[in-house]
Design an enzyme around this catalytic site. Structure first.
Site, PDB file in Angstrom:
ATOM      1  N   THR A 263      -7.955  -8.329  -1.120  1.00 38.39           N
ATOM      2  CA  THR A 263      -7.114  -8.157  -2.283  1.00 38.39           C
ATOM      3  C   THR A 263      -5.810  -8.273  -1.994  1.00 38.39           C
ATOM      4  O   THR A 263      -4.794  -7.690  -1.466  1.00 38.39           O
ATOM      5  CB  THR A 263      -7.130  -6.877  -3.128  1.00 38.39           C
TER       6      THR A 263
ATOM      7  N   LYS B 133      -8.856 -10.355 -10.139  1.00 39.43           N
ATOM      8  CA  LYS B 133      -8.795  -9.133  -9.336  1.00 39.43           C
ATOM      9  C   LYS B 133      -7.841  -8.361  -9.871  1.00 39.43           C
ATOM     10  O   LYS B 133      -7.922  -7.319 -10.042  1.00 39.43           O
ATOM     11  CB  LYS B 133      -8.980  -9.468  -7.962  1.00 39.43           C
TER      12      LYS B 133
ATOM     13  N   LYS C 171      -0.486  -0.518  -2.447  1.00 40.01           N
ATOM     14  CA  LYS C 171      -0.701  -2.074  -1.953  1.00 40.01           C
ATOM     15  C   LYS C 171      -0.989  -2.877  -2.851  1.00 40.01           C
ATOM     16  O   LYS C 171      -0.237  -3.658  -3.150  1.00 40.01           O
ATOM     17  CB  LYS C 171      -1.271  -2.213  -0.508  1.00 40.01           C
TER      18      LYS C 171
END
Ligand SMILES: NC(=O)c1ccc[n+]([C@@H]2O[C@H](COP(=O)([O-])OP(=O)(O)OC[C@H]3O[C@@H](n4cnc5c(N)ncnc54)[C@H](OP(=O)(O)O)[C@@H]3O)[C@@H](O)[C@H]2O)c1
Length: 293
Positions: free
Chosen positions: A95, A170, A243
């Site tokens: 990701t 995503k 993150k």
């Protein structure tokens, strides 16, 4: 098929076990090679570098924490880009920002390889059982080539555009869930004066229209942590979730759209990390927020 995988963290290790179970010949590399031991026990081979993984494989998957990890594994000494990738298919499942995927696609193509990104929804359990949601970016022919393998890892595959498109989807998919954990912490704080048993309160909150499906799985863990029991091992820890929020914030800035709930949620995650919760599962965010002094 000969499949290589670089990055045997929580998700990468689960993917390797799934790949072995589905009959593939799997070669792995991880920065901390001690994490590959259980995978070798399950039948995987190791290689001494990412480049060596590529040399041993027809398809190479990377499942890495962030853009710095991608840079190290692809462009570092004996990285994936330091070998001839002609005829090989590279699939990154990390990701990261869309632009990281766009640049990586160009670099893999320059090294002779085909490239597909497939960041995923779902966590360690779905990765282990082939039930992930795959958000795919890539050229049609490359995606068609990746499809049979991705079908063994994902219950649903959405090809939404060229490299970078998967990352865009995503990040959009993960945003409401990560904001929800902070929102749940605030909701629990509002309900605190009621003095309800955690199990009952979580059961009520879990059966309302504002609740994500993740609560079906995570609700009991949250109730148990609210009752003072320790959380089990993290599937997706607070630091990694933070993150993702920073990647969403940075992507929103690049798009020129404002994302105030991401900024607000980040403050809650930062506070939880400062309180020592960084290594705990992301559900410790609502627990921490509603129980902090
Ligand atoms: N966990 C989840 O539920 C979940 C769900 C969907 C997506 N994701 C995404 O999947 C990716 C992996 O997540 P994870 O949960 O598996 O994380 P993890 O357990 O922390 O594993 C991270 C992996 O990245 C490697 N890495 C980190 N920094 C590196 C560097 N500088 N150089 C080389 N390797 C480096 C780690 O190597 P070492 O072992 O040597 O540190 C490890 O293999 C992330 O992008 C995450 O956002 C996670």
């Amino acid at each position: 098929m000969k499949v290589g995988l670089c990055g045997t963290g929580r998700m990468g290790s689960a993917l390797v076990l799934r790949l072995l179970e589905t009959g593939h010949d799997v070669t792995v590399w991880n920065r901390d090679m001690s994490k590959t031991a259980p995978l070798v026990e399950a039948g995987a081979k190791t290689a001494p570098s990412p480049a060596a993984v590529a040399q041993a494989s027809e398809v190479v998957i990377s499942m890495l924490l962030n853009a710095d990890a991608i840079e190290a594994v692809y462009a570092g000494d004996n990285g994936l880009l330091k070998t001839d990738l002609t005829g090989k298919l590279v699939i990154d499942m990390s990701t990261v920002l869309p632009e990281t995927e766009e640049k990586l696609a160009e670099r893999v193509r320059a090294a002779g390889g085909a490239y597909v990104e497939c960041p995923v929804g779902g966590t360690v359990g779905p990765a282990r059982t082939g039930k992930l949601l795959g958000f795919v970016g890539g050229a049609d022919a490359d995606v068609a080539r990746a499809h049979p393998l991705l079908e063994q890892l994902c219950a649903r595959i959405e090809h939404v555009g060229p490299p970078g498109a998967g990352a865009r989807l995503k990040l959009a998919v993960n945003l409401p869930l990560l904001v929800y954990w902070q929102a749940l912490g605030e909701a629990l704080s509002l309900a605190k004066p009621l003095g309800l048993a955690p199990e009952r309160l979580i059961d009520i909150l879990s059966n309302t229209s504002g609740t994500p499906t993740a609560m079906k799985m995570k609700g009991p863990d949250i109730a148990s942590a609210l009752a003072g029991k320790p959380l089990g091992p993290a599937a997706f820890d607070v630091t990694a979730a933070r993150k993702d929020l920073t990647v969403m914030r940075d992507y929103a800035q690049r798009l020129g759209v404002s994302a105030p709930t991401v900024e607000a949620a980040l403050r809650g995650y930062d506070e939880a990390i400062a309180a020592g919760k960084g290594g705990e599962d992301a559900v410790s965010v609502p627990v921490y927020w509603s129980t902090r002094k």
